[in-house]
Enzyme design. Structure first.
Site, PDB file in Angstrom:
ATOM      1  N   LYS A  84       0.829  -1.209   0.000  1.00  0.00           N
ATOM      2  CA  LYS A  84       0.000   0.000   0.000  1.00  0.00           C
ATOM      3  C   LYS A  84       0.860   1.254   0.000  1.00  0.00           C
ATOM      4  O   LYS A  84       0.594   2.201  -0.762  1.00  0.00           O
ATOM      5  CB  LYS A  84      -0.932   0.005   1.206  1.00  0.00           C
ATOM      6  N   LYS A 136     -20.442   9.170  18.096  1.00  0.00           N
ATOM      7  CA  LYS A 136     -20.307   8.562  16.764  1.00  0.00           C
ATOM      8  C   LYS A 136     -21.271   7.393  16.601  1.00  0.00           C
ATOM      9  O   LYS A 136     -21.971   7.269  15.581  1.00  0.00           O
ATOM     10  CB  LYS A 136     -18.866   8.105  16.548  1.00  0.00           C
ATOM     11  N   CYS A 189     -19.707   1.336   7.899  1.00  0.00           N
ATOM     12  CA  CYS A 189     -20.029   1.939   9.198  1.00  0.00           C
ATOM     13  C   CYS A 189     -21.320   1.425   9.827  1.00  0.00           C
ATOM     14  O   CYS A 189     -21.285   0.848  10.913  1.00  0.00           O
ATOM     15  CB  CYS A 189     -20.105   3.455   9.057  1.00  0.00           C
ATOM     16  N   ARG A 215     -18.534  -3.564   1.245  1.00  0.00           N
ATOM     17  CA  ARG A 215     -18.810  -4.122   2.571  1.00  0.00           C
ATOM     18  C   ARG A 215     -20.302  -4.066   2.907  1.00  0.00           C
ATOM     19  O   ARG A 215     -20.909  -3.016   2.909  1.00  0.00           O
ATOM     20  CB  ARG A 215     -17.993  -3.375   3.630  1.00  0.00           C
ATOM     21  N   LYS A 272     -21.572  -2.461  11.175  1.00  0.00           N
ATOM     22  CA  LYS A 272     -20.715  -2.812  12.314  1.00  0.00           C
ATOM     23  C   LYS A 272     -20.953  -1.895  13.515  1.00  0.00           C
ATOM     24  O   LYS A 272     -20.862  -2.343  14.664  1.00  0.00           O
ATOM     25  CB  LYS A 272     -19.237  -2.801  11.907  1.00  0.00           C
ATOM     26  N   LEU A 322     -34.025   9.568   4.202  1.00  0.00           N
ATOM     27  CA  LEU A 322     -35.418   9.144   4.105  1.00  0.00           C
ATOM     28  C   LEU A 322     -35.737   8.683   2.683  1.00  0.00           C
ATOM     29  O   LEU A 322     -36.809   8.959   2.149  1.00  0.00           O
ATOM     30  CB  LEU A 322     -36.361  10.280   4.518  1.00  0.00           C
ATOM     31  N   GLY A 352     -35.216   2.054  -0.085  1.00  0.00           N
ATOM     32  CA  GLY A 352     -34.335   1.260  -0.928  1.00  0.00           C
ATOM     33  C   GLY A 352     -34.149  -0.140  -0.377  1.00  0.00           C
ATOM     34  O   GLY A 352     -34.976  -0.628   0.410  1.00  0.00           O
ATOM     35  N   LEU A 391     -17.372  11.050   8.001  1.00  0.00           N
ATOM     36  CA  LEU A 391     -17.151  11.166   6.562  1.00  0.00           C
ATOM     37  C   LEU A 391     -18.067  10.228   5.793  1.00  0.00           C
ATOM     38  O   LEU A 391     -18.161   9.043   6.100  1.00  0.00           O
ATOM     39  CB  LEU A 391     -15.689  10.844   6.219  1.00  0.00           C
ATOM     40  N   ARG A 392     -18.714  10.752   4.774  1.00  0.00           N
ATOM     41  CA  ARG A 392     -19.526   9.929   3.876  1.00  0.00           C
ATOM     42  C   ARG A 392     -18.668   9.505   2.688  1.00  0.00           C
ATOM     43  O   ARG A 392     -18.047  10.350   2.036  1.00  0.00           O
ATOM     44  CB  ARG A 392     -20.735  10.701   3.361  1.00  0.00           C
TER      45      ARG A 392
END
Length: 440
Positions: free
Chosen positions: A35, A211, A267, A337, A270, A257, A260, A157-158
């Site tokens: 990496k 969080k 996130c 994930r 878990k 909202l 789906g 963070l999105r």
């Protein structure tokens, strides 16, 4: 200031690059030599809009560097951020803190100056106490005389919008009762404070819980609107009207909202599980979050059964072919994930349905997770010869498909739109048998 970022995955690399862009000197540290070598070559380990350019600019400016040596990376650092993974522990759903604890031990053993140690990883309440204890046991303070403050600074963070979220956050949460820790964190985030981003100082344990509570609440909103979507289908209402009707209420808000196939990603799955385990261990079980987790898991396979029903039921579906468009848990990321697409494809395979799929970014990561699925080179090659097309992830590339071409490639003009991308009226006019979510 000099910042060391331990962990060069999604959170660590985005945070490190953004801090460097603020003018700080940042070293990103990772044990994965491959990496680090690829980062030196400008190859990103993740797909995130704008990240490669941001990293390149700050490497060129001399503010961002990479290493596999923690001892080298933290030398002289004013703050050391822990941004390693905290996956669900196999078997019980607790967050696996082995990476966090391992990094804390290594920091303690190699610390050569006063510093603030910051948990950026999503960790259960009390983890900061454990990190503080581990570093104290290393003798960094008592034997070597270094001043060390342990701070919680959770990320919000999105994926797909992480750089924007970091640079223009709704809030910055900093958990510490240590004045030294407060001073250093104020200076690190000073560029954002000047932009009037609110900094919320709390206790360390409160920051850790914030969080988890935030993610659980957002997961609850998603699950709630999905259940309302099911009800809409039964009573002949439109979930999009319902969503707008409740989302314009200032106490509720319009975000999260959208009906789906259920939530996924790195996130929500878990973190909701970890919150449940924390609540159980504390003797304060969270029944609402427990229901959210259960409903979301069942929903993913229910969406697969929705497709089977669109094919005429179990007997009629066997032997047919379906094209899945979109595999990642959301658009603008390659993250697979807990993606709903995995469960949808598995449900179809279990029903004897052949599945071909296409995703703009996620197919490389999807292949080992979806061995029964054939990957196509384009949306149209996936659709060619299929009995139905299923929209699973709302990539922009799927919002303006050539519907005449799609219809001509399909054996039968069936579309199952699990993201409500298209208008039912427009699809009917185009000659499709169209199924969506919550639009009865």
């Amino acid at each position: 200031m000099k910042i060391a970022m331990v962990g060069s995955g999604y959170v660590g690399l985005v945070s490190g690059a953004c801090f460097a862009d603020f003018g700080h000197e940042v070293v990103c540290i990772d044990k994965d030599q491959t990496k680090i070598d690829r980062l030196h070559q400008g190859v990103m380990p993740i797909y995130e809009l704008g990240l490669a350019a941001l990293v390149a600019a700050n490497v060129t400016a001399g503010r961002l560097s990479f290493t596999t040596s923690l001892a080298e990376g933290i030398e002289g650092a004013d703050a050391v951020f822990i941004a390693v993974g905290t996956p669900s522990r196999g078997g019980d759903g607790h967050a696996d803190l082995s990476y966090v604890h391992g990094v804390a031990e290594e920091i303690g053993a190699n610390l050569t100056n006063d510093t603030v140690v910051v948990t950026k990883s999503t960790v259960p309440v009390g983890t900061g106490d454990a990190v503080e204890r581990i570093i104290a046991e290393s003798g960094a303070s008592s034997e070597r005389g270094h001043r060390v403050a342990v701070v919680s600074n959770p990320e919000f963070l999105r994926e797909g919008a992480a750089i924007e979220d970091f640079k223009r956050p709704d809030r910055i949460v900093i958990g510490t009762d240590d004045e030294f820790g407060r001073e250093v964190m104020r200076e690190i985030y000073r560029p954002l404070f000047l932009n009037e981003s609110p900094i919320l100082f709390t206790s360390r344990r409160s920051a850790e819980l914030i969080k988890y509570a935030a993610n659980a609440f957002l997961a609850t909103k998603i699950t709630f609107i999905n259940e309302m979507a099911d009800l809409c289908e039964k009573v002949g209402a439109d979930v999009q009207d319902v969503s707008r009707g409740i989302g314009t209420d200032g106490r509720i808000g319009p975000k999260f909202l959208h009906a789906g196939p259920g939530y996924g990603g790195s996130c929500f799955p878990k973190d909701t599980l970890a919150l449940l385990k924390t609540a159980e261990d504390a003797g304060s079980p969270s029944r609402i979050v427990e229901a959210v987790v259960k409903v979301n898991e069942s929903r993913k396979r229910a969406m697969g059964r929705k497709v089977v029903d669109a094919l005429g039921g179990e007997d009629a579906a066997r032997g047919k072919k379906v094209a899945l468009l979109g595999l990642t848990f959301k658009p603008n990321t390659d993250d697979m994930r807990d993606s709903p697409a995995i469960a949808v494809a598995q449900t179809l395979n279990d029903a004897g349905v052949e599945v071909t799929a296409y995703d703009p970014e996620g197919m490389e990561l999807a292949r080992p997770l979806m061995p029964g699925v054939e990957m196509a080179s384009s949306p149209y090659s996936a659709i060619d010869g299929a009995d139905a097309v299923v929209l699973v992830t709302e990539w922009d590339a799927f919002r303006a498909l050539d519907l005449n071409r799609v219809k001509n490639l399909l054996r039968s003009p069936i579309m199952v739109d699990l993201r409500n991308i298209y208008s039912p009226q427009a699809m009917q006019t185009a000659g499709f048998t169209y199924y969506s979510v919550g639009r009865g």
